[in-house]
Design a protein around this motif. Structure first.
Motif, PDB file in Angstrom:
ATOM      1  N   GLN A   3      -7.953 -17.686  47.763  1.00 14.30           N
ATOM      2  CA  GLN A   3      -9.233 -18.586  47.034  1.00 14.30           C
ATOM      3  C   GLN A   3     -10.070 -18.781  48.350  1.00 14.30           C
ATOM      4  O   GLN A   3     -10.670 -18.487  49.071  1.00 14.30           O
ATOM      5  N   HIS A   4     -11.244 -18.606  46.773  1.00  6.30           N
ATOM      6  CA  HIS A   4     -12.882 -19.506  47.460  1.00  6.30           C
ATOM      7  C   HIS A   4     -12.573 -20.254  48.625  1.00  6.30           C
ATOM      8  O   HIS A   4     -12.969 -21.764  47.651  1.00  6.30           O
ATOM      9  N   LYS A   5     -12.575 -20.981  49.689  1.00  4.73           N
ATOM     10  CA  LYS A   5     -12.244 -21.596  49.885  1.00  4.73           C
ATOM     11  C   LYS A   5     -14.162 -22.352  50.552  1.00  4.73           C
ATOM     12  O   LYS A   5     -14.663 -22.175  51.607  1.00  4.73           O
ATOM     13  N   PRO A  80     -10.059  -8.790  51.721  1.00  8.34           N
ATOM     14  CA  PRO A  80     -11.244 -10.123  52.184  1.00  8.34           C
ATOM     15  C   PRO A  80     -10.503 -11.498  52.325  1.00  8.34           C
ATOM     16  O   PRO A  80     -10.101 -12.502  53.345  1.00  8.34           O
ATOM     17  N   HIS A  81     -10.461 -12.108  50.686  1.00  2.97           N
ATOM     18  CA  HIS A  81      -9.251 -13.326  50.754  1.00  2.97           C
ATOM     19  C   HIS A  81      -8.444 -13.596  51.780  1.00  2.97           C
ATOM     20  O   HIS A  81      -8.187 -14.715  51.797  1.00  2.97           O
ATOM     21  N   ASP A  82      -8.141 -12.230  51.763  1.00  2.80           N
ATOM     22  CA  ASP A  82      -6.818 -13.200  52.786  1.00  2.80           C
ATOM     23  C   ASP A  82      -6.883 -12.604  54.159  1.00  2.80           C
ATOM     24  O   ASP A  82      -5.696 -12.557  54.694  1.00  2.80           O
ATOM     25  N   GLY A 105     -18.319 -19.864  50.964  1.00  3.15           N
ATOM     26  CA  GLY A 105     -17.349 -19.998  51.219  1.00  3.15           C
ATOM     27  C   GLY A 105     -16.495 -19.261  51.469  1.00  3.15           C
ATOM     28  O   GLY A 105     -15.501 -19.207  51.103  1.00  3.15           O
ATOM     29  N   TYR A 106     -16.826 -18.071  50.828  1.00  3.35           N
ATOM     30  CA  TYR A 106     -16.112 -15.670  51.450  1.00  3.35           C
ATOM     31  C   TYR A 106     -15.727 -15.595  51.928  1.00  3.35           C
ATOM     32  O   TYR A 106     -14.087 -15.668  52.253  1.00  3.35           O
ATOM     33  N   ASP A 107     -16.196 -16.032  53.476  1.00  4.07           N
ATOM     34  CA  ASP A 107     -15.351 -15.128  54.239  1.00  4.07           C
ATOM     35  C   ASP A 107     -15.544 -16.854  55.557  1.00  4.07           C
ATOM     36  O   ASP A 107     -16.234 -17.187  56.847  1.00  4.07           O
ATOM     37  N   GLU A 137     -19.742 -15.364  44.040  1.00  6.49           N
ATOM     38  CA  GLU A 137     -20.387 -15.100  45.625  1.00  6.49           C
ATOM     39  C   GLU A 137     -20.014 -13.813  46.415  1.00  6.49           C
ATOM     40  O   GLU A 137     -19.695 -13.276  47.463  1.00  6.49           O
ATOM     41  N   HIS A 138     -19.939 -12.996  45.554  1.00  8.41           N
ATOM     42  CA  HIS A 138     -19.378 -11.041  45.701  1.00  8.41           C
ATOM     43  C   HIS A 138     -21.073 -11.076  45.574  1.00  8.41           C
ATOM     44  O   HIS A 138     -20.802 -10.165  44.629  1.00  8.41           O
ATOM     45  N   PHE A 139     -21.294 -11.475  46.695  1.00  8.88           N
ATOM     46  CA  PHE A 139     -23.401 -11.015  46.460  1.00  8.88           C
ATOM     47  C   PHE A 139     -23.514  -9.733  46.177  1.00  8.88           C
ATOM     48  O   PHE A 139     -24.674  -9.094  46.551  1.00  8.88           O
ATOM     49  N   PRO A 203     -13.241 -12.518  38.629  1.00  8.54           N
ATOM     50  CA  PRO A 203     -15.074 -12.713  38.810  1.00  8.54           C
ATOM     51  C   PRO A 203     -15.893 -11.386  39.893  1.00  8.54           C
ATOM     52  O   PRO A 203     -16.474 -12.512  40.062  1.00  8.54           O
ATOM     53  N   VAL A 204     -15.249 -10.372  39.531  1.00 13.20           N
ATOM     54  CA  VAL A 204     -15.515 -10.060  40.869  1.00 13.20           C
ATOM     55  C   VAL A 204     -16.920  -8.875  41.272  1.00 13.20           C
ATOM     56  O   VAL A 204     -17.613  -9.184  41.519  1.00 13.20           O
ATOM     57  N   TYR A 205     -17.293  -8.883  39.623  1.00 12.96           N
ATOM     58  CA  TYR A 205     -18.274  -8.013  39.630  1.00 12.96           C
ATOM     59  C   TYR A 205     -19.030  -8.303  38.651  1.00 12.96           C
ATOM     60  O   TYR A 205     -20.277  -7.957  38.678  1.00 12.96           O
ATOM     61  N   VAL A 225      -6.330 -15.765  37.997  1.00 11.30           N
ATOM     62  CA  VAL A 225      -6.189 -14.208  38.838  1.00 11.30           C
ATOM     63  C   VAL A 225      -6.899 -14.908  39.610  1.00 11.30           C
ATOM     64  O   VAL A 225      -6.375 -14.751  40.950  1.00 11.30           O
ATOM     65  N   GLU A 226      -8.219 -14.543  40.040  1.00 14.20           N
ATOM     66  CA  GLU A 226      -8.911 -15.545  41.186  1.00 14.20           C
ATOM     67  C   GLU A 226      -8.080 -16.676  42.111  1.00 14.20           C
ATOM     68  O   GLU A 226      -7.877 -16.351  43.209  1.00 14.20           O
ATOM     69  N   ALA A 227      -7.325 -17.363  41.435  1.00 12.42           N
ATOM     70  CA  ALA A 227      -7.229 -18.494  42.213  1.00 12.42           C
ATOM     71  C   ALA A 227      -5.458 -18.360  42.978  1.00 12.42           C
ATOM     72  O   ALA A 227      -4.768 -18.886  42.991  1.00 12.42           O
ATOM     73  N   THR A 280     -13.504  -2.907  43.234  1.00 11.96           N
ATOM     74  CA  THR A 280     -12.614  -3.832  43.644  1.00 11.96           C
ATOM     75  C   THR A 280     -12.893  -4.736  44.268  1.00 11.96           C
ATOM     76  O   THR A 280     -14.324  -4.718  44.514  1.00 11.96           O
ATOM     77  N   GLU A 281     -12.263  -5.291  45.506  1.00 11.30           N
ATOM     78  CA  GLU A 281     -12.864  -6.748  45.844  1.00 11.30           C
ATOM     79  C   GLU A 281     -13.703  -6.066  47.530  1.00 11.30           C
ATOM     80  O   GLU A 281     -14.788  -6.255  48.350  1.00 11.30           O
ATOM     81  N   ALA A 282     -12.675  -4.970  48.077  1.00  6.60           N
ATOM     82  CA  ALA A 282     -13.039  -4.551  49.552  1.00  6.60           C
ATOM     83  C   ALA A 282     -13.871  -3.188  49.072  1.00  6.60           C
ATOM     84  O   ALA A 282     -13.846  -2.034  48.180  1.00  6.60           O
TER      85      ALA A 282
HETATM   86 ZN   LIG Z   1     -12.658 -12.081  45.393  1.00  6.98          ZN
END
Ligand SMILES: [Zn+2]
Length: 306
Positions: A3-5, A80-82, A105-107, A137-139, A203-205, A225-227, A280-282
């Motif tokens: 999650q993006h906390k 990175p979320h994990d 809130g991403y990292d 926030e996937h800047f 919503p990564v891209y 899916v993101e959550a 990909t996220e990373a």
């Molecule tokens: Zn993400």
């Protein structure tokens, strides 16, 4: 659970505080061996820590021989979320001369570790892009992000080491010149997607379409899916319906987070003849930022032309 906390609250601070405490404790027990003061012969190198390897690459490109960058999350350690910081992560932050984080809130762990060393200069990308609550926030997928981040790096490094300002400026320009083909291919793709609908498994891209009039279709699927949840039957039904009605021009799949439902959704896209682009996220292993972005853009271009 991913999650993006935005609020990590006290727990994060307590974890960081105890990690920092452990370091201080160890510092008393173990005297640093081989510690050298900077001399004329071996000038001090900046120690830069970046939460994400994508910004670390930009930092290394700008700082060149005057610095070393440690990336905390990159191709080698998954989503990175994990990510969970370790004692070693905290040590790296304790020794840094400059810290770079994504923010928004991403990292959150990087935010907490940075906050524990508030006097160390910091670059928070969310601030550079004027992040507002609710923005994606996937800047690093924003088209102009390398320009924004390298400009901030030149400014900050020059503040800390004015002597080499021209060097940092030149390095940033050279790096940005290597990225120029990304803008060209975006210019090719843009007219083909403007006014069209896109579906995403996550919503990564989305930020890659920042500033374009691209309609990102029903997002309940991607948000679920993101959550870390399964999309609802209604969200799946929306996805299928949009494909069936031939409303969709492109599907974006995050191949770093797949499950039976996302695979099924992507299969439906293939069956409907809609191009699917894998993201990909990373940062993927063996690809620099340019190759990473170019491969995605290239596959969008090829898909749209097919
Ligand atoms: Zn993400």
């Amino acid at each position: 659970m991913k999650q993006h906390k935005n609020i990590n609250g006290w727990l994060g601070l307590i974890v960081v505080a105890s990690l920092v405490g452990l370091i201080l404790h160890q510092a008393v027990l173990v005297r640093p061996v081989g510690f050298q003061k900077s001399t004329v012969d071996s000038p001090k190198k900046f120690k830069i820590v970046s939460s994400l390897s994508v910004y670390g690459e930009m930092a290394q490109a700008v700082v060149g021989k005057y610095g070393e960058v440690v990336n905390i999350v990159g191709p080698h350690n998954g989503d990175p979320h994990d990510f969970e910081p370790t004692l070693q992560t905290a040590k790296t932050y304790a020794q840094a001369d400059l810290m770079i984080s994504n923010g928004g809130g991403y990292d959150e762990w990087a935010y907490n570790l940075s906050a524990a060393h508030a006097k160390t200069p910091q670059i928070e990308v969310s601030r550079l892009v004027n992040y507002q609550e609710g923005d994606n926030e996937h800047f690093w997928y924003r088209p102009q992000i390398a320009q924004v981040v390298t400009a901030a790096l030149v400014q900050q490094l020059s503040r800390q080491d004015g002597q080499h300002q021209a060097y940092y400026q030149r390095r940033a320009q050279n790096y940005l010149a290597t990225l120029a083909p990304l803008q060209q291919i975006r210019d090719d793709i843009k007219p083909q997607l403007e006014g069209k609908m896109i579906l995403t498994t996550e919503p990564v891209y989305d930020n890659a379409f920042y500033g374009w009039s691209v309609h990102i279709g029903d997002q309940k699927f991607a948000q679920a899916v993101e959550a870390g949840n399964d999309p609802s039957p209604q969200a799946i039904e929306q996805w299928h319906r949009a494909l069936k009605k031939r409303q969709v021009s492109l599907v974006v799949e995050n191949t770093q987070t797949t499950n039976r439902i996302t695979q099924q959704a992507v299969k439906k896209a293939h069956q409907a003849g809609v191009p699917v682009v894998a993201v990909t996220e990373a940062q993927p292993a063996g690809k620099n930022y340019y190759q990473w972005q170019m491969d995605i853009l290239q596959s969008i271009k090829t898909g749209l032309e097919a």
